[in-house]
Design an enzyme around this catalytic site. Structure first.
Site, PDB file in Angstrom:
ATOM      1  CG  ASN A 258      -1.678   1.252   1.428  1.00 30.42           C
ATOM      2  OD1 ASN A 258      -1.806   2.050   0.496  1.00 30.42           O
ATOM      3  ND2 ASN A 258      -2.215   1.456   2.620  1.00 30.42           N
ATOM      4  CD1 TRP A 259       3.394   0.879  -2.777  1.00 24.54           C
ATOM      5  CD2 TRP A 259       3.597   2.006  -4.701  1.00 24.54           C
ATOM      6  NE1 TRP A 259       4.085   0.078  -3.651  1.00 24.54           N
ATOM      7  CE2 TRP A 259       4.227   0.744  -4.851  1.00 24.54           C
ATOM      8  CE3 TRP A 259       3.592   2.880  -5.788  1.00 24.54           C
ATOM      9  CZ2 TRP A 259       4.847   0.347  -6.026  1.00 24.54           C
ATOM     10  CZ3 TRP A 259       4.207   2.488  -6.968  1.00 24.54           C
ATOM     11  CH2 TRP A 259       4.827   1.241  -7.079  1.00 24.54           C
ATOM     12  CE  LYS A 260       0.370   3.437   4.834  1.00 17.66           C
ATOM     13  NZ  LYS A 260       0.080   3.566   6.243  1.00 17.66           N
TER      14      LYS A 260
ATOM     15  CG  HIS B 128      -5.913   1.735   5.121  1.00 18.07           C
ATOM     16  ND1 HIS B 128      -5.470   2.674   6.020  1.00 18.07           N
ATOM     17  CD2 HIS B 128      -4.873   0.880   4.935  1.00 18.07           C
ATOM     18  CE1 HIS B 128      -4.217   2.407   6.348  1.00 18.07           C
ATOM     19  NE2 HIS B 128      -3.831   1.322   5.701  1.00 18.07           N
TER      20      HIS B 128
ATOM     21  CD  GLU C 153      -2.966   5.377   6.723  1.00 20.63           C
ATOM     22  OE1 GLU C 153      -2.982   5.439   5.481  1.00 20.63           O
ATOM     23  OE2 GLU C 153      -1.991   4.931   7.362  1.00 20.63           O
TER      24      GLU C 153
ATOM     25  CD  GLU D 117      -3.562  -2.777   7.343  1.00 23.50           C
ATOM     26  OE1 GLU D 117      -2.474  -3.075   6.848  1.00 23.50           O
ATOM     27  OE2 GLU D 117      -4.117  -1.681   7.146  1.00 23.50           O
TER      28      GLU D 117
ATOM     29  N   GLY E 216       2.205   2.222  10.712  1.00 23.22           N
ATOM     30  CA  GLY E 216       3.123   3.356  10.541  1.00 23.22           C
ATOM     31  C   GLY E 216       3.794   3.788  11.837  1.00 23.22           C
TER      32      GLY E 216
ATOM     33  CB  SER F 171       5.138  -1.709  11.955  1.00 20.09           C
ATOM     34  OG  SER F 171       4.675  -0.378  12.159  1.00 20.09           O
TER      35      SER F 171
ATOM     36  N   GLY G  26       2.735  -1.152   4.305  1.00 20.25           N
ATOM     37  CA  GLY G  26       2.739   0.264   3.965  1.00 20.25           C
ATOM     38  C   GLY G  26       4.160   0.764   3.747  1.00 20.25           C
ATOM     39  N   GLY G  27       4.742   1.339   4.799  1.00 20.89           N
ATOM     40  CA  GLY G  27       6.048   1.990   4.691  1.00 20.89           C
ATOM     41  C   GLY G  27       7.122   1.163   3.985  1.00 20.89           C
TER      42      GLY G  27
HETATM   43  C1  PEP Z   1      -0.868   0.024   5.910  1.00 18.78           C
HETATM   44  O1  PEP Z   1      -0.910   1.182   5.546  1.00 18.78           O
HETATM   45  O2  PEP Z   1      -1.762  -0.753   5.561  1.00 18.78           O
HETATM   46  C2  PEP Z   1       0.243  -0.402   6.771  1.00 18.78           C
HETATM   47  C3  PEP Z   1       0.202  -1.612   7.272  1.00 18.78           C
HETATM   48  O3  PEP Z   1       1.250   0.508   6.977  1.00 18.78           O
HETATM   49  P1  PEP Z   1       2.685   0.223   7.673  1.00 18.78           P
HETATM   50  O4  PEP Z   1       3.226  -1.053   7.082  1.00 18.78           O
HETATM   51  O5  PEP Z   1       3.511   1.414   7.319  1.00 18.78           O
HETATM   52  O6  PEP Z   1       2.435   0.081   9.138  1.00 18.78           O
END
Ligand code: PEP
Length: 253
Positions: free
Chosen positions: A9-11, A97, A99, A169, A175, A215, A236-237
């Site tokens: 997920n490149w957000k 998600h 966010e 999640e 994040g 994470s 994500g990151g």
């Molecule tokens: C996400 O945005 O779905 C996520 C899991 O982010 P991160 O890996 O950065 O915690």
């Protein structure tokens, strides 16, 4: 046996040029790797170019989108419809998600409409569920996730359920650098599978992939993926660097 899925997920990161560079690096690092399905979910602005590039490279990496509006067309300024995504070769759509739930105030009925709209267009929703730290500390994590599953999947027909992807999640792990322990993630993922079995039947749910997200990094991916009910990761990151994402994919394969 479920084939694990690792989705990036490149957000709201990467210009189009940067997205193209990232995906070409990734496609070459992942070439020939088996036993795992990989998807990337770039911003809308890069879906077309990333789609074209994956096709040109003959890559098995699938294309995902980060969001969708649950109508096929209309006066919805700034929104993107399921047919628009489908026409670009999108296979997966992230729905619900945290966010979007937390920052943009999306509620379960809207998430449920998106799940329905994605399925209607022949794509696969990656439904995100998870609890806040306060909810976990108050002993309400399972109840929160159960409520989300019941509400968000309310419009899914029995015969559609086997294709679903659900991502656990925990909001406190996204994040933040804090990861759920493999045992905690396993407990929730197994609970999710049991809840889905109660909703859709044991045999249907055997093939549903339940991912973990929060994470996930190259150094914790292997122990998470070793858990019996963790069928991959939503990343994500760490999906923003080709080497890191490829290392996570290798851990899952
Ligand atoms: C996400 O945005 O779905 C996520 C899991 O982010 P991160 O890996 O950065 O915690």
């Amino acid at each position: 046996m479920r084939t694990p899925l690792v989705a990036g997920n490149w957000k709201m990161y990467k210009t189009n040029q940067e997205a193209v560079e990232l995906v070409s690096g990734l496609a070459s690092l992942l070439k020939g790797l088996g036993g795992v399905e990989v998807a990337v979910c770039p911003p809308f602005t890069s879906l077309a170019d990333v789609s074209r590039l994956l096709e040109e490279l003959g890559s098995s990496v699938a294309l995902g989108a980060q969001n969708v509006y649950p109508r096929s067309e209309g006066a919805f300024t700034g929104e993107i419809s399921p047919p628009m995504l489908k026409a670009l070769g999108v296979k997966y759509v992230i729905v619900g998600h945290s966010e979007r739930r937390e920052i943009l105030g999306e509620k379960d009925d809207f998430v449920a409409a998106k799940v329905r709209a994605v399925l209607d267009e022949g794509m696969t929703p990656i439904l995100c569920v998870g609890e806040t730290l306060e909810e976990r500390e108050a002993g309400g994590a399972l109840g929160k996730v159960e409520g989300q599953l019941d509400a968000d999947l309310a419009n899914v027909k029995l015969e559609e359920a086997s294709a679903l992807v659900v991502a656990y999640e925990p909001i406190w792990a996204i994040g933040t650098g804090k990861t759920a322990t493999p045992a905690d993630a396993q407990e929730m993922n197994s609970f999710i599978r049991r809840r889905l079995a109660a909703m859709f039947g044991e045999s249907t749910v055997e093939s549903v992939r339940v991912l973990y997200g929060g994470s996930v990094k190259p150094d914790n991916a292997a122990e998470l993926m070793a858990m019996p009910d963790i069928d991959g990761a939503l990343v994500g990151g760490a999906s923003l660097k080709a080497e890191d994402f490829a290392a996570i994919v290798r851990a899952a394969s």
